[in-house]
Structures are given as structure tokens and as C-alpha cells.
Scaffold this motif. Sequence first.
Motif, PDB file in Angstrom:
ATOM      1  N   MET A 113       0.818  -1.219   0.000  1.00  0.00           N
ATOM      2  CA  MET A 113       0.000   0.000   0.000  1.00  0.00           C
ATOM      3  C   MET A 113       0.849   1.265   0.000  1.00  0.00           C
ATOM      4  O   MET A 113       1.947   1.292   0.539  1.00  0.00           O
ATOM      5  N   SER A 114       0.272   2.312  -0.565  1.00  0.00           N
ATOM      6  CA  SER A 114       0.861   3.638  -0.419  1.00  0.00           C
ATOM      7  C   SER A 114       0.448   4.192   0.946  1.00  0.00           C
ATOM      8  O   SER A 114      -0.475   3.681   1.586  1.00  0.00           O
ATOM      9  N   ALA A 115       1.110   5.258   1.372  1.00  0.00           N
ATOM     10  CA  ALA A 115       0.790   5.858   2.666  1.00  0.00           C
ATOM     11  C   ALA A 115      -0.650   6.375   2.690  1.00  0.00           C
ATOM     12  O   ALA A 115      -1.370   6.212   3.679  1.00  0.00           O
ATOM     13  N   VAL A 116      -1.082   6.970   1.581  1.00  0.00           N
ATOM     14  CA  VAL A 116      -2.443   7.514   1.515  1.00  0.00           C
ATOM     15  C   VAL A 116      -3.478   6.390   1.549  1.00  0.00           C
ATOM     16  O   VAL A 116      -4.495   6.472   2.259  1.00  0.00           O
TER      17      VAL A 116
ATOM     18  N   LYS B 141      -6.433   5.588   4.333  1.00  0.00           N
ATOM     19  CA  LYS B 141      -7.851   5.469   3.981  1.00  0.00           C
ATOM     20  C   LYS B 141      -8.457   4.154   4.473  1.00  0.00           C
ATOM     21  O   LYS B 141      -9.577   4.137   4.996  1.00  0.00           O
ATOM     22  N   VAL B 142      -7.708   3.049   4.307  1.00  0.00           N
ATOM     23  CA  VAL B 142      -8.247   1.754   4.738  1.00  0.00           C
ATOM     24  C   VAL B 142      -8.387   1.704   6.259  1.00  0.00           C
ATOM     25  O   VAL B 142      -9.409   1.254   6.791  1.00  0.00           O
ATOM     26  N   HIS B 143      -7.358   2.171   6.963  1.00  0.00           N
ATOM     27  CA  HIS B 143      -7.445   2.216   8.428  1.00  0.00           C
ATOM     28  C   HIS B 143      -8.635   3.073   8.871  1.00  0.00           C
ATOM     29  O   HIS B 143      -9.387   2.692   9.776  1.00  0.00           O
ATOM     30  N   THR B 144      -8.795   4.222   8.238  1.00  0.00           N
ATOM     31  CA  THR B 144      -9.858   5.137   8.629  1.00  0.00           C
ATOM     32  C   THR B 144     -11.227   4.536   8.339  1.00  0.00           C
ATOM     33  O   THR B 144     -12.183   4.743   9.110  1.00  0.00           O
TER      34      THR B 144
END
Length: 325
Positions: A138-141, A145-148
Amino acid sequence: MNKFLQPGVALLNRVTYGTKFILGGAFFSLLLLVGVYQIIPTLHQEREITKAELNGIRIEGALSKLLKSLQQHRGFSAIGLTGNTTIASRLTRNEEEISKHIADIEIAGVKEISESTATRWEALKRLWIEHPKLLPRMSAVANFKVHTQIINDLLGLMKLVADSSNLTLDSNIDSYYLGRAITSDLPVTLESMAQMRAIGSRMFKGESISLQDKLELASILGVAKATQNNARKDILHSVRDNYELRTIYEPLLNDSEKALLEFSQLVNENIFVPDSLSITPADFFSGATPIINNYFSVYDNVVLALEGVLKNRVNDLSLKINSIY
């Protein structure tokens, strides 16, 4: 005279005054007894509703521990994606904590509250189980998004648990406002602060900070301040007639305001004012985490206060029921 009453009057005229007093006392005693026994089902119902609320607040407490660990995982993984290899062991320990919290929540009975809570819980678990497998690619962004998304689903579950266990429908002022603070405002404040920590943790030291990032952080900070203010009003409203609780919670709320102010200063000094991040992501995370932990301690104390209020209510209702029997 009403013909319907004549037989009764004639009968009373034939008995002595002492007998009349006895009959009158027996009649009023019977009325009182009927009234008391009509109250019993209401008392039983109120006690069962309060027990459901008590069960709900215990599950809310367990869910909040998972919330805290998931928010930390978002930050740890963001640091890891910047190339920091020393964070790996902390990430592993954090994932072990998350697994334990998941087991504790299931033991607490989140799936037994309602069919809806069971469905939402299973969906949240599936989303979490898949995420660590995808993390290295994954990218940082995308990671943020997934965590959020997972955390927002958890916040939604916390609201559903509150609704299903009657916490948001409580007619008593003290428990209603404490319940609203626990299930609405405080979790949003905590998540807003945790989002800002995660955004700062995914940046490289010296990285140029875009206007869009600054505007996003300013918006999140605004939400944190607004929800904190709402929570403060709710908590103080709930204890306004209880001097003992008020003396406990006013200092706690003052500490929470101080914590958010410190957090605002941290973001301002390292992100808003400079053109680039002035500290490492790990240092930003380390600076933000104790402040957020202090805020979680306020949340935990409010949960304990509401649990105490509900326990006392169950005990009072049980005493009333037992005194009738």
C-alpha cells in the motif's frame, strides 16, 4: 339517591360504627394493594432496561480499547511505510493487542445484543483480517484510507450498540448525557486527534507540506474542538446536581481541554507554520500519543461514571421490588 347505591347504604346502616371503620380500612387497603402490584411490572421492566444499558456500556468500554489500538496501528504502519524499520516490533505487539481486544469484545457479548450488531461486527473483523496482508503493497495515503474506513466502521458499531442497548434513549438526565458523550462526541474528538497524528506520521522530515494537507488538518482540528466542547457541556449537564461527581469531572475536563490545546500547538509548530515537516514522523507520533492517551483516560473515567450510575439504579430498583414482596 341513586337506586344502584341503595342496597349498599341500607347494609351499612345495619352495622356498627366499628364495623364500618374496619370495612372502610379494608377497602382502602385493597385499593393500595392493587396499585402497588400494578407498579411491580413497571419496576421489573425498568430494571431489565437498565441492565441492558449496563451491558451496553461494558461493551462500549471494550470497543474503545480496540479503537485506541487501531488508531495506533494506523500511525505505526504509516511510520513503517516511510522506511523506518525499527517500528516493526511495535507494530507486531500492537497487532497482538488488537487480537486480544477482538477476543475480549466477543466474550463481552457484542454479537448477542442484536442481529445488526453481530452482522456489523463480523464485517469489521473481516476487513481488519485482510488489511495486514495488503499493508506492504500500500501507499501511505491508501493505508490511511483503509485504516480510517475500519475505524469509522467501528465508530458506527459503537453507536449501534448504544442504540440497541437503550443508552441513547435513556430518559434519566444523568445517564442520558453521559451516554451521549461516550457514544457520540468523545469518540469523534479522539478519532480527529488520531487522524492528525497519522497524517503527521506518514510525512517525511523536510517534506514540503501542501496547502491541501494544511486545510485538511485545520478542518479535522475544528471538528475535534467542536465535539470536545459538546462533550464538556453534556458531562457537566449530567452532573450539575451531583456536587461530588462535579468536583471529579471538572478537573478532568479541564485536563482534556489542556491536552487538545497542547495537541493544537504540536500540529501548529511542526505542520501549520513551517513549509516542511520539522521533526521525524516517529517523533511526531511520540509527541502526539501521550496527549491522546490522556484524552482516552477522560473517556474511560466517563464510562466508569456511567457504569456506576446504572449499577446504583439497578440496585435501587431491586430494593423497591423486594420491599413490595
